[in-house]
Design an enzyme around this catalytic site. Sequence first.
Site, mmCIF file in Angstrom:
data_model
loop_
_atom_site.group_PDB
_atom_site.id
_atom_site.type_symbol
_atom_site.label_atom_id
_atom_site.label_comp_id
_atom_site.label_asym_id
_atom_site.label_seq_id
_atom_site.Cartn_x
_atom_site.Cartn_y
_atom_site.Cartn_z
ATOM 1 N N HIS A 157 9.555 -41.244 5.682
ATOM 2 C CA HIS A 157 10.543 -40.282 6.198
ATOM 3 C C HIS A 157 11.974 -40.755 5.918
ATOM 4 O O HIS A 157 12.900 -40.387 6.638
ATOM 5 C CB HIS A 157 10.383 -40.037 7.711
ATOM 6 C CG HIS A 157 8.971 -39.804 8.138
ATOM 7 N ND1 HIS A 157 8.409 -38.540 8.202
ATOM 8 C CD2 HIS A 157 7.997 -40.670 8.496
ATOM 9 C CE1 HIS A 157 7.148 -38.640 8.600
ATOM 10 N NE2 HIS A 157 6.870 -39.929 8.777
ATOM 11 N N SER A 278 35.131 -41.282 -12.726
ATOM 12 C CA SER A 278 35.670 -39.979 -12.373
ATOM 13 C C SER A 278 37.083 -39.888 -12.925
ATOM 14 O O SER A 278 37.821 -40.870 -12.929
ATOM 15 C CB SER A 278 35.700 -39.821 -10.847
ATOM 16 O OG SER A 278 36.650 -38.844 -10.483
ATOM 17 N N LYS A 284 35.285 -44.465 -8.453
ATOM 18 C CA LYS A 284 33.938 -43.941 -8.654
ATOM 19 C C LYS A 284 33.178 -44.595 -9.796
ATOM 20 O O LYS A 284 33.739 -44.973 -10.812
ATOM 21 C CB LYS A 284 34.015 -42.435 -8.936
ATOM 22 C CG LYS A 284 34.534 -41.642 -7.750
ATOM 23 C CD LYS A 284 33.433 -41.303 -6.795
ATOM 24 C CE LYS A 284 32.877 -39.951 -7.175
ATOM 25 N NZ LYS A 284 31.911 -39.495 -6.208
ATOM 26 N N GLU A 291 21.097 -38.496 -12.466
ATOM 27 C CA GLU A 291 21.150 -37.105 -11.999
ATOM 28 C C GLU A 291 20.630 -36.143 -13.061
ATOM 29 O O GLU A 291 19.950 -35.157 -12.759
ATOM 30 C CB GLU A 291 22.586 -36.740 -11.620
ATOM 31 C CG GLU A 291 23.100 -37.513 -10.411
ATOM 32 C CD GLU A 291 24.616 -37.402 -10.292
ATOM 33 O OE1 GLU A 291 25.079 -36.413 -9.715
ATOM 34 O OE2 GLU A 291 25.317 -38.295 -10.802
ATOM 35 N N TYR A 318 -4.489 -13.929 -32.681
ATOM 36 C CA TYR A 318 -3.049 -14.191 -32.757
ATOM 37 C C TYR A 318 -2.232 -12.958 -32.376
ATOM 38 O O TYR A 318 -2.529 -11.845 -32.780
ATOM 39 C CB TYR A 318 -2.676 -14.623 -34.186
ATOM 40 C CG TYR A 318 -1.184 -14.887 -34.351
ATOM 41 C CD1 TYR A 318 -0.645 -16.131 -34.065
ATOM 42 C CD2 TYR A 318 -0.324 -13.868 -34.765
ATOM 43 C CE1 TYR A 318 0.717 -16.366 -34.193
ATOM 44 C CE2 TYR A 318 1.044 -14.097 -34.898
ATOM 45 C CZ TYR A 318 1.556 -15.347 -34.608
ATOM 46 O OH TYR A 318 2.900 -15.570 -34.732
ATOM 47 N N LYS A 326 7.012 -22.407 -29.601
ATOM 48 C CA LYS A 326 7.644 -23.636 -30.086
ATOM 49 C C LYS A 326 8.917 -24.054 -29.337
ATOM 50 O O LYS A 326 9.049 -25.235 -28.988
ATOM 51 C CB LYS A 326 7.875 -23.522 -31.596
ATOM 52 C CG LYS A 326 6.561 -23.711 -32.369
ATOM 53 C CD LYS A 326 6.638 -23.358 -33.827
ATOM 54 C CE LYS A 326 6.273 -21.939 -34.216
ATOM 55 N NZ LYS A 326 5.234 -21.230 -33.541
#
Length: 459
Positions: A157, A278, A284, A291, A318, A326
Amino acid sequence: GSNAMWGGRFAEGPAAVMREINASIPFDKRLWKQDIAGSKAHVAMLGKQGIVSAEDAATISAGLDQVAEDYAANGVSEDLTLEDIHMQTEAKLAQLIGPVAGRLHTARSRNDQVATDFRLWVRDAIDETLAALGALRNALLTRAEDHADSVMPGFTHLQSAQPVTLGHHLMAYHEMIVRDASRFVAARARMNQCPLGSAALAGTGFPVDRHMTAEALGFDEPTRNSLDAVSDRDFAIDYLQAATNCSLHLSRLAEEFVLWASQPFGFVALSDQWSTGSSIMPQKRNPDAAELVRGHAGRIMGCMTSLMVTMKGLPLAYSKDMQDDKPPVFEAHDLLALSIAAMTGMVQSATFRTERMRAVAEAGFSTATDLADWLVRVGGIPFREAHHITGRAVKLAEEKGVMLHQLSIDDLTGIDARINDSIYDVLSVDASVASRVSFGGTAPANVRAAIATARGLRA
Ligand code: ARG
């Protein structure tokens, strides 16, 4: 004018939009190597079977080599009038060797041709992916070995639960990657049948040798049903499902890097190479790559969904919808390759802040279970009662603003008289992890054994 490949039946050429919607060359040019390989295997077989003369087969084969050289040197042009890579290659071949090029397509359709090319491409993609996963596994094993003894809080948790080792935590991801690799291996084994010779849908009356072409292209055997062979894209879906599972695991690992790199956690410092700054906030150091790996997982899953939805309503055999097979496979492959490489780099180069991890593990009362287990083992107390006694110890420590092992013996015996000095042996985080010796547990010795076993594994 009308199309060169089927002009016999048509007086007029296609509308511009017809041409545009029909063309796959902008993306299927990625199949050029496989298309050449498939055609060379096919024409060698035509020659051996006497379906075309040995001389024509040799001319065509040499011409295909020249086309390949041209593609390698100059790339494949996106000529929409030539629709797809198969027509593009045949047209180039005709430019080079003249009308004999027209014999190549004997006993073949673009339907079995594209099914073959695409399988070859996916097979290569699987091999590439497995190599990349091998590198990620090595990175995880190396860092797990570095940190077989490094204590960190284990969470449930996302609450401090019990101490674990960082090595054990990294080996959890190693397990996932091993499963991912096994899915790619299974997909590869299942798809390794050659559609060539299925022709348009019904097979062919020419005396083709399908075993010969299958073998030449490294397939285990020819596909067994021509209708299935030209309309089956399970191999691409298998690949996308394996890719999706893998991307989910990479995303979870990426999420931990994002979380761990945040100031409140402070468990990891990303290297300069694997973080970004940043433009406005000088302090930063952002985990953008992690991410994006997390984000790419969503796109890869979207690719899988896309192809499954494309296929789900198609009658045999087909249908042109299948040309849309693709782009999602190519996209998923590219995103996955980047994701695996990025996670490998981050794992290799991250600085794990082990003192911080240890401090958080100690601060979180994470050895409470060890205290309860001691009461059971040494005091003979039923676990439920031990749990209750331990809860009171945690409460007292919280009130006093100390850790469990900092409670005095008077504090502890005040809670329960059956407690004695030897309790302190189990209250440290090191003692806790060292005690978890059950198979698959976090004890450093177990982690080392797991690493040794994993090094012996072949994916
Ligand atoms: N470009 C086509 C595809 O990728 C090749 C097969 C075309 N076959 C056909 N009957 N039109 O699906």
